[in-house]
Design a protein around this motif. Structure first.
Motif, short mmCIF file in Angstrom:
data_model
loop_
_atom_site.label_atom_id
_atom_site.label_comp_id
_atom_site.label_asym_id
_atom_site.label_seq_id
_atom_site.Cartn_x
_atom_site.Cartn_y
_atom_site.Cartn_z
N LEU A 152 40.00 72.50 70.59
CA LEU A 152 40.99 71.43 70.71
C LEU A 152 41.02 70.88 72.14
CD1 LEU A 152 43.20 69.72 69.45
CD2 LEU A 152 44.83 71.58 69.92
N GLU A 153 40.90 71.75 73.13
CA GLU A 153 40.88 71.30 74.51
C GLU A 153 39.64 70.44 74.78
OE1 GLU A 153 41.97 70.55 78.34
OE2 GLU A 153 43.14 71.36 76.67
N ARG A 156 40.35 67.09 73.42
CA ARG A 156 41.27 66.37 74.30
C ARG A 156 40.52 65.75 75.49
NH1 ARG A 156 46.61 67.01 74.43
NH2 ARG A 156 46.44 69.04 73.38
N LYS A 157 39.59 66.50 76.08
CA LYS A 157 38.80 65.98 77.19
C LYS A 157 37.93 64.80 76.75
CE LYS A 157 38.52 70.37 79.72
NZ LYS A 157 37.60 71.46 80.18
N ALA A 159 38.52 62.79 74.23
CA ALA A 159 39.38 61.66 73.94
C ALA A 159 39.87 60.99 75.22
CB ALA A 159 40.58 62.13 73.10
N ALA A 160 40.17 61.80 76.24
CA ALA A 160 40.64 61.24 77.51
C ALA A 160 39.56 60.38 78.17
CB ALA A 160 41.07 62.37 78.45
N LEU A 170 45.79 58.55 77.33
CA LEU A 170 45.83 59.41 76.15
C LEU A 170 47.24 59.92 75.92
CD1 LEU A 170 43.80 60.57 74.07
CD2 LEU A 170 43.77 62.66 75.44
N GLU A 172 49.88 62.08 72.81
CA GLU A 172 49.95 63.38 72.16
C GLU A 172 48.99 63.46 70.98
OE1 GLU A 172 51.74 65.97 73.26
OE2 GLU A 172 52.18 64.66 74.98
N VAL A 173 48.64 64.69 70.62
CA VAL A 173 47.81 64.90 69.44
C VAL A 173 48.62 64.58 68.19
CG1 VAL A 173 48.38 67.37 69.31
CG2 VAL A 173 46.30 66.51 68.25
N ALA A 203 40.14 65.86 66.04
CA ALA A 203 41.53 65.66 66.45
C ALA A 203 41.84 64.19 66.63
CB ALA A 203 41.82 66.43 67.73
N PHE A 205 44.52 61.47 68.44
CA PHE A 205 45.48 61.35 69.52
C PHE A 205 46.05 59.93 69.56
CE2 PHE A 205 42.50 64.61 70.75
CZ PHE A 205 43.28 65.59 71.35
#
Length: 208
Positions: A152-153, A156-157, A159-160, A170, A172-173, A203, A205
């Motif tokens: 998940l992390e 997140r990276k 997506a950012a 970015l 919240e999920v 994921a 976001f």
């Protein structure tokens, strides 16, 4: 533009608009490597007069003759007959031999035994015997929470980075789709040094 193109090639991205609040979202893939712990190795061997080549059809040995010769040869190489069990699922491999053939299953926790048996059947040409399948069974994940959090992390990276390239921030999920659980503990085909695997999730976001 080059950065955006490279990112799109690596990620599964969809930019949509939610009808209820017109909020933009981004969907990306994240993953992490983990080590799979082997529970056991399994070899299935068919013994069938039809596997016996090089003689006239009328001179082929019987199934019982082949089975006896097979286990005598295996015992000579340290594989006791008592470690094999006969399978009742011959039809799973299209081996509908009836009374004319048999499939034996050998389980071991030692990779060296697993590889040794395969080599013995394949290279020693045990007449009438043929490897049907070679499988690896894996233990349940000891630390699934850690693996999922790492994947998940990573998402997140990813997506950012895409959000920044789009000139957005970015949020919240929104949701996570995880398709690994149904397949992680299934037996797989054997490939040497393939104990490491990749855990993927998708994921979604919010974008600001």
């Amino acid at each position: 533009m080059k950065t955006i193109r490279m990112t799109v090639m690596m990620l599964v991205i969809s930019l949509t608009s939610l009808a209820q609040d017109n909020e933009a979202v981004i969907e990306v893939q994240g993953g992490t490597e983990f080590r799979r712990e082997v529970e056991k190795y399994q070899v299935e061997v068919s013994i069938f007069p039809g596997n016996y080549y090089g003689v006239d059809e009328y001179d082929k040995p019987t199934l019982e003759d082949l089975k006896q010769a097979f286990f005598v040869r295996l015992n000579e190489h340290g594989f006791a007959e008592g470690r094999f069990r006969e399978s009742k699922n011959t039809k799973n491999y299209g081996l509908d031999y009836g009374e004319q053939g048999a499939v034996y299953v050998f389980d071991t926790e030692a990779e060296s035994e697993f590889v040794g048996l395969i080599r013995l059947v394949n290279t020693r040409r045990l007449k009438g015997a043929q490897i049907v399948s070679r499988k690896v069974f894996y233990q349940s994940l000891a630390n699934p929470d850690t693996i999922i959090a790492e994947a998940l992390e990573d998402a997140r990276k990813n997506a950012a980075a895409v959000a920044k390239a789009m000139g957005k921030r970015l949020g919240e999920v929104v949701s996570v789709a995880d398709f690994n659980q149904a397949t992680l503990e299934r037996p797989g085909s054997y490939y040497a040094e393939e104990e490491r695997a990749k855990y993927y999730l998708v994921a979604k976001f919010n974008l600001k």
